[in-house]
Write an enzyme that holds these catalytic residues in place. Structure first.
Site, PDB file in Angstrom:
ATOM      1  N   LYS A  48       0.809  -1.221   0.000  1.00  0.00           N
ATOM      2  CA  LYS A  48       0.000   0.000   0.000  1.00  0.00           C
ATOM      3  C   LYS A  48       0.840   1.268   0.000  1.00  0.00           C
ATOM      4  O   LYS A  48       0.329   2.340  -0.303  1.00  0.00           O
ATOM      5  CB  LYS A  48      -0.974  -0.013   1.177  1.00  0.00           C
TER       6      LYS A  48
HETATM    7  N1  PMP Z   1      -3.455  -8.031   1.458  1.00  0.00           N
HETATM    8  C1  PMP Z   1      -3.572  -7.107   2.411  1.00  0.00           C
HETATM    9  C2  PMP Z   1      -2.997  -7.403   3.757  1.00  0.00           C
HETATM   10  C3  PMP Z   1      -4.249  -5.914   2.166  1.00  0.00           C
HETATM   11  O1  PMP Z   1      -4.369  -4.989   3.128  1.00  0.00           O
HETATM   12  C4  PMP Z   1      -4.813  -5.700   0.885  1.00  0.00           C
HETATM   13  C5  PMP Z   1      -5.558  -4.432   0.595  1.00  0.00           C
HETATM   14  N2  PMP Z   1      -6.892  -4.388   0.994  1.00  0.00           N
HETATM   15  C6  PMP Z   1      -4.686  -6.697  -0.089  1.00  0.00           C
HETATM   16  C7  PMP Z   1      -3.989  -7.850   0.237  1.00  0.00           C
HETATM   17  C8  PMP Z   1      -5.296  -6.604  -1.455  1.00  0.00           C
HETATM   18  O2  PMP Z   1      -4.683  -5.640  -2.274  1.00  0.00           O
HETATM   19  P1  PMP Z   1      -5.576  -4.769  -3.240  1.00  0.00           P
HETATM   20  O3  PMP Z   1      -6.403  -3.845  -2.387  1.00  0.00           O
HETATM   21  O4  PMP Z   1      -4.595  -4.007  -4.093  1.00  0.00           O
HETATM   22  O5  PMP Z   1      -6.439  -5.666  -4.019  1.00  0.00           O
END
Ligand code: PMP
Length: 344
Positions: A48
């Protein structure tokens, strides 16, 4: 051991360019070659960081953000941490509306990074005034000079990964990648990375990971929103109870669903076999690989890249707590025995 003697202006310079690490033991009996993109190597310990920096810098470029302005977001924790980190370094205020499903450690970390945190109930509909979406929207309206990041519905979330994660994986595998396995929450990671990779080679297969209790897999297959798919589950950051526009379903070939228990046990197995201390969704992604391998999806010469989105330290009171695992009924008999046998 590799040494890096470079000096950086601040932590933001270290975002992205995360390592691709070969998986050796956990995939030893599987067909194909497996590599993990370990996003815990970002300074904020998750993927992120990429979207936080990218979206804030796009807003700066467009003149939307001025010094002292406020960043607002809904987040399961990781995006909040990254936004708080980028905000502190760049001189913005940060307000976060988080789900009560988020671990206590995550919420404490956000506060430590200077963010103002609103904890909202997890199991209310998205349009409930108490949901973290509605709370964030209200705070945005009430706070002059604020920017609402809105990661589930912001195309820049996809762009961030199209510009960074995709090209990095393509370069790191010398264009030899055949499969990408990635969790889908907002969908930004999988969509942006997939878009870039498929532009380089349309034959690369993009395999999304979804949770039981989430609507994404069913929506991908039918393009219909099926409320019956929705029920509470434990994995944070994976799957969704709505359809995010930050997910480009057309670039994803198929989805695999994983359970809370198997994902948690697999996360622990990654630590024990590969020495990589990663988060719950990394366990989910690896669990998906196990299921795909059982279905004979991979061949001997395939090069499979799996994204490990964050670091294990964020789950000490959950996946990495035997007590929590036992309370959930996730510890299988052997694991419980192993722990109980140890006498001090
Ligand atoms: N794994 C974790 C620990 C996350 O916080 C997130 C984000 N919500 C994701 C995977 C998935 O990534 P994305 O939001 O880019 O689909």
């Amino acid at each position: 051991m590799k040494h890096n003697n470079q000096v950086y202006n601040n932590a933001l310079d270290l975002i992205g360019n995360t390592p691709l690490i070969k998986l050796n033991k956990i995939t030893a009996d599987f067909k194909g070659h497996y590599f993990a993109k370990v996003e815990a190597f970002n300074p904020g310990h998750s993927s992120k960081d990429r979207i936080a920096l990218y979206i804030i810098e796009q807003a700066e470029k467009q003149g939307v953000l001025k010094p002292g302005d406020t960043i607002i977001e809904t987040t399961s924790g990781n995006t909040g941490f990254s936004l708080a980190m980028v905000s502190i370094i760049k001189g913005y205020k940060c307000i976060l509306a988080v789900s009560s499903k988020s671990s206590a450690d995550k919420i404490d970390m956000l506060k430590t990074m200077g963010a103002q945190v609103y904890v909202c109930p997890a199991h209310v509909p998205a349009d409930d005034p108490k949901s973290y979406y509605e709370v964030a929207k209200r705070l945005h309206k009430e706070t002059p000079g604020s920017v609402y990041i809105n990661q589930y519905f912001n195309a820049l979330n996809i762009d961030a990964h199209y510009q960074s994660t995709g090209p990095e994986i393509w370069k790191q595998t010398n264009g030899k990648i055949t499969h990408l396995v990635a969790c889908s929450g907002t969908g930004g990671t999988i969509s942006g990375t997939a878009k870039y990779l498929k532009e380089q080679n349309p034959d690369i297969k993009i395999l999304g990971v979804d949770a039981y209790g989430s609507v994404l897999k069913k929506y991908h297959e039918t393009r219909e929103f099926d409320e019956k798919e929705i029920y509470p589950y434990r994995i944070e950051g994976l799957g969704k109870n709505l359809i995010p526009t930050a997910t480009e379903f057309d670039v994803i070939d198929s989805f695999v669903k994983v359970t809370d228990a198997e994902s948690a046990l697999t996360a622990r197995e990654i630590a024990k076999t590969e020495g990589l201390f990663v988060g719950y969704t990394s366990g989910a992604a690896m669990q998906a690989i196990k299921q795909l391998q059982e279905d004979d999806v991979f061949s001997e010469n395939d090069l499979i890249v799996v994204i490990f989105p964050d670091h294990g330290s964020r789950y000490m009171s959950k996946v990495y707590s035997d007590k929590w695992m036992e309370e959930q009924g996730f510890l299988d008999e052997d694991v419980v025995k192993e722990t109980k046998d140890i006498q001090f």
